[in-house]
Enzyme design. Structure first.
Site, PDB file in Angstrom:
ATOM      1  CB  CYS A 135      18.264  25.614   6.504  1.00  0.00           C
ATOM      2  SG  CYS A 135      16.993  25.257   5.270  1.00  0.00           S
ATOM      3  CG  HIS A 136      13.612  24.517   8.429  1.00  0.00           C
ATOM      4  ND1 HIS A 136      13.910  24.092   7.155  1.00  0.00           N
ATOM      5  CD2 HIS A 136      12.355  25.028   8.372  1.00  0.00           C
ATOM      6  CE1 HIS A 136      12.874  24.319   6.362  1.00  0.00           C
ATOM      7  NE2 HIS A 136      11.908  24.889   7.066  1.00  0.00           N
ATOM      8  CD  GLU A 167       8.805  25.308   5.270  1.00  0.00           C
ATOM      9  OE1 GLU A 167       9.046  24.222   4.709  1.00  0.00           O
ATOM     10  OE2 GLU A 167       9.454  25.749   6.230  1.00  0.00           O
TER      11      GLU A 167
END
Length: 232
Positions: A135-136, A167
């Protein structure tokens, strides 16, 4: 000997200037953890500041019906409340088989620019260890240069992470210091790939670099780490 993985958690708990809390995202550690432990891995946690690594409160609420996340939340608090300092692991890549970075928005603010995190990940990669994130979490890779050659960790590789579309759907584009998809695409030389639809599971394995796009990809990243370390 049991295989070992170093999990790097964010120390950042504020979501830009929104006034909201962030941190690491519950299922993105819980789901891979289940896969790693089932395969006999030992898990060590570290963060830039050491001590308690902030858990994104939104992820607790969003995954309150997810058995894996709830069980992890209720029984494994020491993993994120008592993290070691990242600096303690510099030069110790040989003691581990893999490094893994869970997502949540926190890594966008600290791990992306933390020099110790960059050094550690570069050391793991240089030693031929598995380097993984979801993910991030791949924000921790965007500024990593390999020792010796100075080439970017992701140069010429296929990679994924939280997409611009995802996002935007979360309405957090403006709160981010950069857009992860753009940075990963730039660092890899156009190698960013993603699921056909937002929130779809996508795990990308390119050599020893393993990335997952979003929370739905977390279990698959855990499975990929196990396979990459153990073979099969």
């Amino acid at each position: 000997m049991a295989p070992k993985v170093l999990v790097i958690l964010t120390s950042h708990g504020k979501l830009g200037d929104t006034g909201k809390e962030t941190g690491w995202f519950l299922p993105e550690f819980a789901h891979p953890y289940d896969e790693l432990v089932a395969a006999g891995f030992e898990v060590t946690t570290a963060s830039p500041a050491g001590g308690a690594a902030p858990l994104d409160p939104n992820s607790i609420e969003m995954y309150k019906e997810d058995k894996s996340s709830v069980a992890f939340l209720n029984s494994k608090k020491a993993l994120w409340e008592q993290t070691a300092r990242l600096a303690d692991f510099v030069g110790k890549a040989d003691e581990f088989d893999a490094v893994f970075v869970p997502g949540g928005h926190g890594p966008m603010f600290d791990l992306a620019v933390d020099p110790v995190s960059q050094q550690l990940i570069a050391e793991f990669a240089a030693k031929g260890k598995v380097v993984a994130a979801v993910c991030h979490g791949p924000a921790a890779f965007v500024n990593v240069k390999l020792p010796g050659s100075g080439e970017h960790l992701l140069k010429g590789k296929k990679v994924t992470g939280f997409s611009n579309a995802e996002e935007e759907k979360m309405k957090l584009t403006q709160a981010m210091p950069f857009l992860l998809e753009d940075k990963l695409n730039e660092a890899s030389g156009g190698g960013f790939v993603k699921a056909d639809e937002p929130w779809g599971a996508k795990v990308v394995v390119d050599g020893k670099v393993i990335t997952g796009q979003n929370p739905a990809s977390a279990k698959g990243v855990g499975e990929a780490i196990v396979k990459a370390v153990k073979g099969g």
